[in-house]
Each structure stands twice: as structure tokens, then as C-alpha cells.
Design a protein around this motif. Sequence first.
Motif, PDB file in Angstrom:
ATOM      1  N   ALA A   1      27.215   3.039   8.747  1.00  0.00           N
ATOM      2  CA  ALA A   1      28.182   3.973   8.171  1.00  0.00           C
ATOM      3  C   ALA A   1      27.544   4.897   7.135  1.00  0.00           C
ATOM      4  O   ALA A   1      27.824   6.101   7.093  1.00  0.00           O
ATOM      5  CB  ALA A   1      29.348   3.208   7.548  1.00  0.00           C
ATOM      6  N   ALA A   2      26.649   4.355   6.297  1.00  0.00           N
ATOM      7  CA  ALA A   2      26.012   5.168   5.265  1.00  0.00           C
ATOM      8  C   ALA A   2      25.152   6.264   5.891  1.00  0.00           C
ATOM      9  O   ALA A   2      25.134   7.412   5.428  1.00  0.00           O
ATOM     10  CB  ALA A   2      25.164   4.288   4.350  1.00  0.00           C
ATOM     11  N   THR A   3      24.426   5.887   6.937  1.00  0.00           N
ATOM     12  CA  THR A   3      23.596   6.871   7.656  1.00  0.00           C
ATOM     13  C   THR A   3      24.473   7.945   8.281  1.00  0.00           C
ATOM     14  O   THR A   3      24.185   9.150   8.182  1.00  0.00           O
ATOM     15  CB  THR A   3      22.772   6.174   8.751  1.00  0.00           C
ATOM     16  OG1 THR A   3      22.015   5.111   8.187  1.00  0.00           O
ATOM     17  CG2 THR A   3      21.849   7.162   9.447  1.00  0.00           C
ATOM     18  N   ALA A   4      25.550   7.528   8.931  1.00  0.00           N
ATOM     19  CA  ALA A   4      26.452   8.473   9.603  1.00  0.00           C
ATOM     20  C   ALA A   4      27.073   9.436   8.603  1.00  0.00           C
ATOM     21  O   ALA A   4      27.168  10.646   8.859  1.00  0.00           O
ATOM     22  CB  ALA A   4      27.538   7.702  10.351  1.00  0.00           C
ATOM     23  N   LYS A   5      27.493   8.929   7.441  1.00  0.00           N
ATOM     24  CA  LYS A   5      28.118   9.797   6.431  1.00  0.00           C
ATOM     25  C   LYS A   5      27.122  10.815   5.880  1.00  0.00           C
ATOM     26  O   LYS A   5      27.466  11.985   5.662  1.00  0.00           O
ATOM     27  CB  LYS A   5      28.697   8.947   5.294  1.00  0.00           C
ATOM     28  CG  LYS A   5      29.975   8.216   5.667  1.00  0.00           C
ATOM     29  CD  LYS A   5      30.632   7.561   4.470  1.00  0.00           C
ATOM     30  CE  LYS A   5      29.884   6.340   3.992  1.00  0.00           C
ATOM     31  NZ  LYS A   5      30.617   5.620   2.912  1.00  0.00           N
ATOM     32  N   ALA A   6      25.881  10.360   5.658  1.00  0.00           N
ATOM     33  CA  ALA A   6      24.862  11.265   5.114  1.00  0.00           C
ATOM     34  C   ALA A   6      24.533  12.384   6.104  1.00  0.00           C
ATOM     35  O   ALA A   6      24.458  13.568   5.734  1.00  0.00           O
ATOM     36  CB  ALA A   6      23.604  10.477   4.771  1.00  0.00           C
ATOM     37  N   ILE A   7      24.333  12.019   7.366  1.00  0.00           N
ATOM     38  CA  ILE A   7      24.020  13.023   8.388  1.00  0.00           C
ATOM     39  C   ILE A   7      25.222  13.931   8.617  1.00  0.00           C
ATOM     40  O   ILE A   7      25.078  15.150   8.774  1.00  0.00           O
ATOM     41  CB  ILE A   7      23.586  12.335   9.697  1.00  0.00           C
ATOM     42  CG1 ILE A   7      22.266  11.598   9.483  1.00  0.00           C
ATOM     43  CG2 ILE A   7      23.443  13.361  10.828  1.00  0.00           C
ATOM     44  CD1 ILE A   7      21.806  10.778  10.659  1.00  0.00           C
ATOM     45  N   GLY A   8      26.406  13.322   8.620  1.00  0.00           N
ATOM     46  CA  GLY A   8      27.620  14.111   8.825  1.00  0.00           C
ATOM     47  C   GLY A   8      27.802  15.165   7.745  1.00  0.00           C
ATOM     48  O   GLY A   8      28.138  16.313   8.035  1.00  0.00           O
ATOM     49  N   LYS A   9      27.567  14.783   6.489  1.00  0.00           N
ATOM     50  CA  LYS A   9      27.705  15.737   5.386  1.00  0.00           C
ATOM     51  C   LYS A   9      26.695  16.865   5.518  1.00  0.00           C
ATOM     52  O   LYS A   9      27.003  18.044   5.269  1.00  0.00           O
ATOM     53  CB  LYS A   9      27.515  15.008   4.053  1.00  0.00           C
ATOM     54  CG  LYS A   9      27.769  15.902   2.846  1.00  0.00           C
ATOM     55  CD  LYS A   9      27.666  15.120   1.545  1.00  0.00           C
ATOM     56  CE  LYS A   9      27.972  16.033   0.355  1.00  0.00           C
ATOM     57  NZ  LYS A   9      27.880  15.304  -0.934  1.00  0.00           N
TER      58      LYS A   9
ATOM     59  N   LEU B   1       0.820  -1.207   0.000  1.00  0.00           N
ATOM     60  CA  LEU B   1       0.000   0.000   0.000  1.00  0.00           C
ATOM     61  C   LEU B   1       0.859   1.265   0.000  1.00  0.00           C
ATOM     62  O   LEU B   1       0.426   2.313  -0.467  1.00  0.00           O
ATOM     63  CB  LEU B   1      -0.919   0.016   1.226  1.00  0.00           C
ATOM     64  CG  LEU B   1      -1.939  -1.118   1.292  1.00  0.00           C
ATOM     65  CD1 LEU B   1      -2.774  -0.994   2.564  1.00  0.00           C
ATOM     66  CD2 LEU B   1      -2.846  -1.109   0.068  1.00  0.00           C
ATOM     67  N   GLY B   2       2.082   1.177   0.536  1.00  0.00           N
ATOM     68  CA  GLY B   2       2.922   2.377   0.561  1.00  0.00           C
ATOM     69  C   GLY B   2       4.109   2.200   1.493  1.00  0.00           C
ATOM     70  O   GLY B   2       4.262   1.170   2.159  1.00  0.00           O
ATOM     71  N   LEU B   3       4.958   3.185   1.514  1.00  0.00           N
ATOM     72  CA  LEU B   3       6.142   3.188   2.372  1.00  0.00           C
ATOM     73  C   LEU B   3       6.122   4.433   3.246  1.00  0.00           C
ATOM     74  O   LEU B   3       5.691   5.509   2.806  1.00  0.00           O
ATOM     75  CB  LEU B   3       7.432   3.188   1.535  1.00  0.00           C
ATOM     76  CG  LEU B   3       7.699   1.940   0.686  1.00  0.00           C
ATOM     77  CD1 LEU B   3       8.923   2.189  -0.221  1.00  0.00           C
ATOM     78  CD2 LEU B   3       7.956   0.733   1.579  1.00  0.00           C
ATOM     79  N   ALA B   4       6.592   4.304   4.466  1.00  0.00           N
ATOM     80  CA  ALA B   4       6.695   5.454   5.374  1.00  0.00           C
ATOM     81  C   ALA B   4       8.161   5.666   5.717  1.00  0.00           C
ATOM     82  O   ALA B   4       8.865   4.713   6.065  1.00  0.00           O
ATOM     83  CB  ALA B   4       5.888   5.213   6.649  1.00  0.00           C
ATOM     84  N   GLY B   5       8.622   6.899   5.567  1.00  0.00           N
ATOM     85  CA  GLY B   5      10.013   7.223   5.908  1.00  0.00           C
ATOM     86  C   GLY B   5      10.044   8.089   7.159  1.00  0.00           C
ATOM     87  O   GLY B   5       9.250   9.035   7.304  1.00  0.00           O
ATOM     88  N   ILE B   6      10.916   7.770   8.079  1.00  0.00           N
ATOM     89  CA  ILE B   6      11.041   8.534   9.323  1.00  0.00           C
ATOM     90  C   ILE B   6      12.446   9.135   9.383  1.00  0.00           C
ATOM     91  O   ILE B   6      13.434   8.432   9.152  1.00  0.00           O
ATOM     92  CB  ILE B   6      10.809   7.641  10.560  1.00  0.00           C
ATOM     93  CG1 ILE B   6       9.409   7.030  10.503  1.00  0.00           C
ATOM     94  CG2 ILE B   6      10.986   8.445  11.840  1.00  0.00           C
ATOM     95  CD1 ILE B   6       9.160   6.025  11.616  1.00  0.00           C
ATOM     96  N   ILE B   7      12.525  10.415   9.662  1.00  0.00           N
ATOM     97  CA  ILE B   7      13.831  11.072   9.749  1.00  0.00           C
ATOM     98  C   ILE B   7      13.848  11.980  10.974  1.00  0.00           C
ATOM     99  O   ILE B   7      12.836  12.575  11.342  1.00  0.00           O
ATOM    100  CB  ILE B   7      14.119  11.894   8.467  1.00  0.00           C
ATOM    101  CG1 ILE B   7      15.540  12.460   8.493  1.00  0.00           C
ATOM    102  CG2 ILE B   7      13.100  13.022   8.277  1.00  0.00           C
ATOM    103  CD1 ILE B   7      15.962  13.099   7.188  1.00  0.00           C
ATOM    104  N   ASP B   8      14.996  12.029  11.597  1.00  0.00           N
ATOM    105  CA  ASP B   8      15.217  12.944  12.731  1.00  0.00           C
ATOM    106  C   ASP B   8      16.221  13.986  12.243  1.00  0.00           C
ATOM    107  O   ASP B   8      17.430  13.812  12.408  1.00  0.00           O
ATOM    108  CB  ASP B   8      15.758  12.176  13.934  1.00  0.00           C
ATOM    109  CG  ASP B   8      15.914  13.067  15.160  1.00  0.00           C
ATOM    110  OD1 ASP B   8      15.369  14.193  15.138  1.00  0.00           O
ATOM    111  OD2 ASP B   8      16.582  12.641  16.117  1.00  0.00           O
ATOM    112  N   PRO B   9      15.750  15.050  11.592  1.00  0.00           N
ATOM    113  CA  PRO B   9      16.682  15.989  10.952  1.00  0.00           C
ATOM    114  C   PRO B   9      17.518  16.754  11.960  1.00  0.00           C
ATOM    115  O   PRO B   9      17.070  17.032  13.086  1.00  0.00           O
ATOM    116  CB  PRO B   9      15.740  16.939  10.194  1.00  0.00           C
ATOM    117  CG  PRO B   9      14.462  16.903  10.968  1.00  0.00           C
ATOM    118  CD  PRO B   9      14.355  15.503  11.499  1.00  0.00           C
ATOM    119  N   PRO B  10      18.748  17.093  11.598  1.00  0.00           N
ATOM    120  CA  PRO B  10      19.590  17.895  12.501  1.00  0.00           C
ATOM    121  C   PRO B  10      18.976  19.275  12.718  1.00  0.00           C
ATOM    122  O   PRO B  10      18.352  19.850  11.818  1.00  0.00           O
ATOM    123  CB  PRO B  10      20.922  18.006  11.726  1.00  0.00           C
ATOM    124  CG  PRO B  10      20.875  16.956  10.688  1.00  0.00           C
ATOM    125  CD  PRO B  10      19.438  16.759  10.346  1.00  0.00           C
TER     126      PRO B  10
END
Length: 371
Positions: free
Chosen positions: A39-47, A4-13
Motif C-alpha cells: 500500500a505504501a508503494t502504491a500510494k507513493a507512485i500514485g501521488k 558496505l552500502g545499500l542499493a536502491g532500485i526504482i522503476d520511475p513512471p
Amino acid sequence: MILLGLAGIIDPPRDEAIEAIKACSEAGITVKMITGDHAATAKAIGKEMGIGDGEKALQGRDLEKMNDQELKVAAQEYDIFARTSPEHKLRLVEALQANGAICAMTGDGVNDAPALKKADVGIAMGIKGTEVTKEAAEMVLADDNFSTIVSAVEEGRRVYDNLKKTILFILPTNGAESFLIMASILFGTTIPLTPVQILWVNMVTSVTISLALAFENIEPDAMKRPPRSPKASLLNGYFIWRIIFVSLLIGGGTLAMNLDMEANGIADNVIKTVTLNTIVITQMFHLFNSRSISKFAFNKDFFSNKAVFVVSALLIVLQLGITYLPFMNNLFGTTPLKMEDWIYPVGMGIAVFVIVEIEKAIMNKLKLAKL
């Protein structure tokens, strides 16, 4: 099953956290991310936050393969460390300290406690942090906001600069008094101040002028300067020069004034009263020199510190009191002055202010005026 769909959750800086990291970079403070995330999450948030380049990151398994020397190099080279354990965090803190860095560590969980305890400054989260973490830390953030750490650094630099300004004010003025007494003994002239008058000078300047410098605003370039070395002395060569220069300027000028007044046959109690007022008034004028260590006294922030003007007014009232109130005359051996007698202290104060400002300009031109 039907998708039916996808839900994305983010905790933005937070925006203020991004700005705070930028401020750290300008202040010569390197921010590193040590996380248990992928590591991928950390690099994305870090950038996104301005930590690292979004490409380079080390994982816990990489750290386990390194000896202490290799880790020292990696701790300097990389800014993002992912999939880390409490042991990895502790080793990274030790590696940074081994490189000579002053290391501050933040955290909120029990697994952060060893690294917080080992760091030079352990900083725990006050809202999300566990009691174990708070106990291990030296500081607790009441709002869990990274920008509060930067505000603390900014305030620390302001306090340190104001401490140096206070020392730069107190030592020359005390040096001038000492020079005046010693020179009078060496030249065999009349002692310019009695012990109780010296006590008055030190008392009124300590409770008025010296305190005003504690309220000075932060220097405009304070958060643009690199961190000072822990081994750096409080007084550098320029400070020592300024202390000697101002001591001789005030002390020598007052001594010359004394000799001139004696040669003109002016009464001893008048000379002592004029000298007392000269020492205090020159210190008041020198206060405005000391508000900025190397910059011109008259600038856009001249009226920013109201305390300077309040204590200056209070100092003038006290000096008028010791000069003209009869009971103060009896206590301190002073005498009322004529209007023309005030030319000496006011003239000396203006002369000291102008000469020190010229000295600042010359030292700035020669690039010798250093904090």
C-alpha cells in the motif's frame, strides 16, 4: 558482517504517462490504480503520477470485509487499491459498472484476465502481456504505453464528432431536396429536378463532400469535455433544429428561385440545370458551415483539412462537366448556362453560408449550441 552500502532500485513512471493521466482528468476520465504492491508503494507512485492524494488506499483484506453495496461506495471514493488478488480486481470492475461507469481495465498477467474479460474495454499489454491476457482483452497495446490509451480516446472523440458533422451535413441537404420536390407537388409547379438529376446530386455529394468531413481535425475542446452518456442520442434538440432550419433554408430558397424564374418565362431545361447546380453549390458552401458544429467557419484551422478544398474543386469540375459537356447534357437533360445564370447558384450558396453562420452566433449567444 560489515555493511558496505545499500542499493536502491526504482522503476520511475514515464513522463508521458503522467501527462496522459492529467489529460484523462481534464477529459472527465478517472484513473484508478489496482495493484498487488504494498500500500505504501502504491500510494507513493500514485501521488507521483497524479492518482489519488498519496494518503488514501484500500488493501485486499479491506475489500474482503465489504459487501457489494459497501464496495460500490469504496470503488467511487478510493483511487488506489493495493495487495489485490484476481478476485478483488474482478469485484472492483463489477462495482464500478454497478455505479453506471464505463470501465476500461488494463493488465498484463494471467491474474488480470477475469477483470479484463468483465470490463467494458479490456486492454492488454502487447509486449509484457501473456497470451491469456491478450485473448481476454478487446484491445492490445503494441507499445505497452498508457498514453496510447489516451490517444485512442482522443481519436475516438474525433471520429464521433466528425460522424455527427457528417450527419449534420447530409440530413439537411437531403431534407432540402425532399422539401423541394414535395413543395413543388403541393403548389402545382413544375417538378424542379428529374429522377436522374436527383440521383446525380446524391452521387456527387456522397463521393466528394461527405467524405471530406471524415478528415477534419479534432475539436479544440474535445478532450476538455466530460464523457458522453451511453444513453445519449446521436441527434440532440439542437441538431434536430439545425437539420430542419437548413432544410427549409435551402429547399425554400431554391423553390422561391424556381418560381421567380418561371414567372420570368425562362426555359424549363434552363430552370432544371440552374436548380441542379444550386442544390449542389449550396451543399458545397454548407460543407464549410458543417466543419465546425458551433464555431465560426473562418478560424485558425480553416486550411487544416486539405481534403475539403480538393473535393470542392472536384465538385466544381463535375458540375461544369454536367452543364457544358454535350454527352452529359443528353444523359441528364441539362443545358449549357450563360454566365449570368450562375448568379442564382453562387448567390444561394453564399446566402446559405452567411445565414447559417449567423444562426451559429445567435445559438452560441443563447448557449443553445450543444454537441
